[in-house]
Design a protein around this motif. Structure first.
Motif, PDB file in Angstrom:
ATOM      1  N   GLU A 193       5.402   3.956  -0.991  1.00 18.55           N
ATOM      2  CA  GLU A 193       6.507   3.295  -0.297  1.00 18.55           C
ATOM      3  C   GLU A 193       6.250   1.805  -0.118  1.00 18.55           C
ATOM      4  N   ASP A 248      -1.823   3.945  -4.906  1.00 14.10           N
ATOM      5  CA  ASP A 248      -2.424   5.267  -4.707  1.00 14.10           C
ATOM      6  C   ASP A 248      -3.125   5.409  -3.364  1.00 14.10           C
ATOM      7  N   ASP A 249      -3.049   4.395  -2.524  1.00 15.79           N
ATOM      8  CA  ASP A 249      -3.795   4.430  -1.274  1.00 15.79           C
ATOM      9  C   ASP A 249      -2.910   4.718  -0.082  1.00 15.79           C
ATOM     10  N   ASP A 250      -3.547   5.027   1.014  1.00 18.80           N
ATOM     11  CA  ASP A 250      -2.903   5.493   2.232  1.00 18.80           C
ATOM     12  C   ASP A 250      -2.696   4.319   3.196  1.00 18.80           C
ATOM     13  N   PRO A 251      -1.457   4.045   3.613  1.00 19.98           N
ATOM     14  CA  PRO A 251      -1.221   2.950   4.559  1.00 19.98           C
ATOM     15  C   PRO A 251      -1.997   3.098   5.872  1.00 19.98           C
ATOM     16  N   VAL A 309       0.826  -1.208   0.000  1.00 24.23           N
ATOM     17  CA  VAL A 309       0.000   0.000   0.000  1.00 24.23           C
ATOM     18  C   VAL A 309       0.860   1.257   0.000  1.00 24.23           C
ATOM     19  N   GLY A 310       0.488   2.195  -0.862  1.00 17.89           N
ATOM     20  CA  GLY A 310       1.153   3.493  -0.929  1.00 17.89           C
ATOM     21  C   GLY A 310       2.386   3.449  -1.804  1.00 17.89           C
TER      22      GLY A 310
END
Length: 155
Positions: free
Chosen positions: A8, A46-49, A5-6
């Motif tokens: 990183e 594209d999402d937030d951890p 996710v994200g």
């Protein structure tokens, strides 16, 4: 399964049966012939951890814990989590987030004044949800029910 996710690529490991039974998106991504799921895992770049952490916790506990000192600071992570639920096509999670937002609003009163989602929370909600979204409607309802017409009057 492994979910990255994200940008990183924060790594999450979730039991396949649990996540597939809850998320239509992930269930579809893992079907044979789908290009969404790779051997290295499912990538949600594209999402937030932080939002995915809330989702993972909810998958196993069916509870959402927004750990913030200031109750008003709970809205942005909640709205981001709802948007993740929208992408993952998980209506139960979205409903749990809406319940959390309502509970936060009813618990966050000072001198009989209500606190509502911030402009940042509203922008995230409108940018990442479709027209007619229950989250959008909830925000409109908050302001329609408790807003002060003096705030919106023109000079």
């Amino acid at each position: 399964i492994k979910v990255l996710v994200g940008p990183e690529e924060a790594t999450f490991h979730i039991h396949e049966g649990i996540i597939r039974s809850s998320s239509k998106f992930i269930d579809n991504a893992m079907k044979p012939g789908s290009t969404e799921f790779e051997k290295g895992g499912l990538r949600l770049a594209d999402d937030d951890p932080e939002s995915f952490t809330l989702y993972q916790e909810w998958l196993y506990s069916r509870q959402i814990h927004l750990e913030r000192e200031e109750p008003i600071m709970k809205y942005l992570p909640a709205c981001k989590a709802y948007c993740l639920g929208e992408k993952l096509m998980d209506n139960d999670f979205k409903n749990a987030v809406v319940d959390t937002i309502i509970r936060t609003t009813t618990e966050t009163t000072v001198n009989e004044s209500c606190f509502f989602p911030s402009v940042d929370s509203i922008c995230v909600s409108y940018e990442r949800t479709p027209r007619g979204s229950p989250l959008r409607q909830l925000i409109v309802d908050f302001y329609a029910y408790c807003g002060d017409e003096r705030e919106y009057a023109s000079d």
